[in-house]
Design a protein around this motif. Structure first.
Motif, PDB file in Angstrom:
ATOM      1  N   ARG A 286      28.776 -32.032 101.519  1.00 21.29           N
ATOM      2  CA  ARG A 286      29.284 -30.957 100.666  1.00 21.29           C
ATOM      3  C   ARG A 286      29.885 -29.819 101.487  1.00 21.29           C
ATOM      4  N   ARG A 287      30.093 -30.061 102.769  1.00 23.84           N
ATOM      5  CA  ARG A 287      30.706 -29.094 103.692  1.00 23.84           C
ATOM      6  C   ARG A 287      29.946 -27.765 103.738  1.00 23.84           C
ATOM      7  N   CYS A 288      28.655 -27.859 103.605  1.00 31.52           N
ATOM      8  CA  CYS A 288      27.841 -26.640 103.626  1.00 31.52           C
ATOM      9  C   CYS A 288      27.775 -26.023 105.017  1.00 31.52           C
ATOM     10  N   GLU A 289      27.956 -26.862 106.037  1.00 35.50           N
ATOM     11  CA  GLU A 289      27.827 -26.343 107.397  1.00 35.50           C
ATOM     12  C   GLU A 289      28.921 -25.323 107.723  1.00 35.50           C
ATOM     13  N   GLU A 290      29.973 -25.246 106.880  1.00 31.41           N
ATOM     14  CA  GLU A 290      31.032 -24.267 107.084  1.00 31.41           C
ATOM     15  C   GLU A 290      30.644 -22.894 106.540  1.00 31.41           C
ATOM     16  N   ASN A 291      29.558 -22.838 105.782  1.00 33.78           N
ATOM     17  CA  ASN A 291      29.126 -21.595 105.150  1.00 33.78           C
ATOM     18  C   ASN A 291      28.066 -20.905 105.999  1.00 33.78           C
ATOM     19  N   GLU A 292      28.231 -19.583 106.200  1.00 34.07           N
ATOM     20  CA  GLU A 292      27.328 -18.841 107.086  1.00 34.07           C
ATOM     21  C   GLU A 292      25.887 -18.860 106.600  1.00 34.07           C
ATOM     22  N   GLU A 293      25.675 -18.821 105.285  1.00 34.68           N
ATOM     23  CA  GLU A 293      24.317 -18.802 104.758  1.00 34.68           C
ATOM     24  C   GLU A 293      23.574 -20.084 105.110  1.00 34.68           C
ATOM     25  N   TYR A 294      24.259 -21.222 104.961  1.00 34.52           N
ATOM     26  CA  TYR A 294      23.633 -22.496 105.300  1.00 34.52           C
ATOM     27  C   TYR A 294      23.442 -22.620 106.812  1.00 34.52           C
ATOM     28  N   LYS A 295      24.431 -22.133 107.582  1.00 33.61           N
ATOM     29  CA  LYS A 295      24.319 -22.171 109.046  1.00 33.61           C
ATOM     30  C   LYS A 295      23.060 -21.449 109.514  1.00 33.61           C
ATOM     31  N   SER A 296      22.820 -20.283 108.895  1.00 32.59           N
ATOM     32  CA  SER A 296      21.653 -19.498 109.271  1.00 32.59           C
ATOM     33  C   SER A 296      20.359 -20.260 108.989  1.00 32.59           C
ATOM     34  N   LEU A 297      20.304 -20.924 107.847  1.00 32.71           N
ATOM     35  CA  LEU A 297      19.104 -21.701 107.502  1.00 32.71           C
ATOM     36  C   LEU A 297      18.907 -22.864 108.471  1.00 32.71           C
ATOM     37  N   ILE A 298      20.006 -23.547 108.782  1.00 36.89           N
ATOM     38  CA  ILE A 298      19.915 -24.694 109.683  1.00 36.89           C
ATOM     39  C   ILE A 298      19.422 -24.266 111.061  1.00 36.89           C
ATOM     40  N   ASN A 299      19.944 -23.119 111.551  1.00 36.49           N
ATOM     41  CA  ASN A 299      19.514 -22.627 112.864  1.00 36.49           C
ATOM     42  C   ASN A 299      18.052 -22.188 112.850  1.00 36.49           C
ATOM     43  N   THR A 300      17.643 -21.580 111.733  1.00 36.19           N
ATOM     44  CA  THR A 300      16.257 -21.086 111.642  1.00 36.19           C
ATOM     45  C   THR A 300      15.249 -22.212 111.679  1.00 36.19           C
TER      46      THR A 300
END
Length: 511
Positions: free
Chosen positions: A491-505
């Motif tokens: 769903r191309r969520c990795e392009e969204n900053e909110e999802y990026k932050s969750l993935i990194n956390t």
């Protein structure tokens, strides 16, 4: 607000001096705009009917829905074949088969079919009808009004960028107030501030901002963008340039006053509207007032406005019944919701999915789940079109309250009857599993949502993603985390900053 950008609206000639609004605040509620002429129901007093009869309204239209008057044609059979029975078959093939095998189609019939499809938000099918005509320009003469409708449909189906390309490719003579007005509305609906303001300024320079509609679009945009204080500036400009007001103008003005928490100014605008002999307050005005009074906590005034709206309700406008049920439910008036629902059923021989969705939402809001379940069963027993939006209303309540078994049973019965769950349907069930601590089942629901062949722009809710990631990290379940990442990538969520932050956390550390 449902601005009929491509439809007709009533215009008023000259205006008294506009009111200035004061105060500050944020937030916006929905305003509806319909034709400003109003036919009172039989329950209205004879004097009110006589007064309304004396109103003289000059109708203005951009021409998009103005078809020549002619004898009724049997277009409805073809409409039903497209809307219900085409079975995934491209609309162009259905039209071609009808045109060759049944009867040669004309533009009026095709525009009428597209209009009906748009009415029920079947935008993709409506666009295919216009595409079919566009491919046969030698046979169908398409006006700038048709182009304005097609541009709006392209934006809804394919996105704003495609609508922009379509507009740029139009011949200069077709870039008139109609197509510019449609582009303005596209930008406003997409909440693209810079392009909305820039397009309006272009319309000013080209002399296209002489009608009410572009002003209404921009004013409504400012209210939705929480810049309601700018509405009064545009009201002043309309006065200075002698641009007529219509019922939508007043409704937006009222809405802007409420957004700034200025109840006195709202009442003054309404009183000015009543004094304006060129505009007739209709049900949209009173439901707008009611929603604003609810927002401001004035329940008594809200209920009084709803009673006035009822007096102006006719048997032609289903939306009025929808708003009445919704607003009465916000006031906690269950008996009024049922009364309006029974009135609705007695008025219209067929109740479509949207009608059931409105009453179900109202009853769920009131906490009358038993009543909602009975009406849902009524819908399921009658409906030939199993819209998952209807089922989702009950499903979401079960999920919120933690009734996992009921949620499962409801969805299973829906599928057994031939319904096709949408991505958000699966996520709603997944939310129920999450609340019940069943992370594996919740992840499976997200995977099913991703697998649905749908043009939906659905993405899993960040809160659900966070819950799953936290759970998988706690359990050191890297395999499930990878499956969730596949969902996010699809769903191309990795392009969204909110999802990026969750993935990194919640990222797993390499060992």
């Amino acid at each position: 607000m449902l601005l009929h950008i491509l439809g007709s609206s009533t215009l008023a000639p000259a205006r008294p001096s506009p009111l200035r609004q004061s105060g500050a605040g944020t937030g916006a509620a929905t305003v509806r705009c319909a034709s400003s002429s109003s036919n009172p129901s039989p329950s209205s007093s004879s004097s009110a009917a006589a007064a309304a009869g004396k109103q003289v309204a000059k109708v203005h239209s951009y021409g998009a829905l103005d078809y020549e008057r002619r004898a009724a044609l049997r277009w409805s059979s073809l409409y039903r074949r497209i809307a219900v029975g085409h079975g995934g078959r491209p609309v162009g093939r259905t039209l071609g088969a009808w045109d060759e095998g049944e009867r040669r189609l004309d533009k009026w019939e095709l525009c009428r079919i597209a209009r009906e499809l748009r009415k029920f938000r079947r935008f993709n099918l409506a666009l295919q009808v216009y595409d079919w005509m566009t491919e046969r320009r030698d046979r169908f003469s398409l006006s700038s009004s048709d182009m304005a409708i097609q541009l709006d449909l392209i934006a809804k189906v394919r996105g704003v960028s495609h609508a922009e390309e379509y507009f740029e490719e139009l011949p200069d003579p077709l870039k008139d107030k109609r197509t510019y007005g449609s582009l303005l509305n596209v930008y406003a609906q997409a909440m693209m501030k810079e392009k909305t303001e820039s397009t309006f300024e272009q319309m000013r320079k080209k002399g296209f901002a002489t009608d009410t509609l572009p002003f209404n679009v921009l004013m409504n945009f400012y209210v939705d963008a929480e810049e309601a204080e700018k509405v009064s500036i545009l009201i002043d400009e309309m006065m200075e340039r002698n641009v007529a007001f219509d019922v939508c103008t007043y409704n937006i003005w009222i809405k802007s006053c409420a957004a700034m928490q200025d109840a006195d100014a709202m009442e003054q605008v309404f009183n000015q509207m009543i004094r304006d002999e060129t505009v007739v307050a209709n049900w949209t005005t009173y439901t707008t007032l009611a929603s604003m009074h609810i927002k401001l906590g004035n329940s008594e005034k809200a209920e009084k406005s709803l009673k006035e709206a009822e007096k102006r309700t006719t048997g032609r406008e289903k939306k009025c019944f929808h708003y009445l049920m919704t607003l009465y439910s916000h006031l906690g008036k269950k008996e009024e919701v049922y009364r309006v629902w029974n009135w609705y059923k007695a008025t219209f021989p067929t109740i479509h999915n949207l009608g059931y969705q409105e009453v179900l939402s109202a009853l769920v809001r009131l906490g009358d789940i038993e009543g909602a379940e009975l009406l849902y069963e009524e819908w399921a027993s009658k409906s030939s079109s199993f819209d998952p939006k209807t089922m989702n209303i009950l499903l979401a309540w079960y999920a919120r309250e933690g009734f996992v078994t009921k949620a499962e049973q409801t969805l299973n019965r829906f599928v057994e009857k031939g319904g096709n769950p949408k991505p958000n349907t699966w996520e709603i069930l997944g939310t129920a599993y999450l609340k019940d601590g069943q992370s594996s089942e919740a992840l499976s629901c997200l995977e099913k949502a991703t697998a649905v062949a749908s043009p939906s722009k659905w993405r899993p809710r960040p809160t659900n993603v966070e819950s799953l990631l936290a759970n998988f990290k706690e359990k050191n379940d890297a395999e499930s985390a990878d499956r969730l990442m596949n969902v996010l990538r699809s769903r191309r969520c990795e392009e969204n900053e909110e999802y990026k932050s969750l993935i990194n956390t919640y990222a797993f550390q390499d060992t």
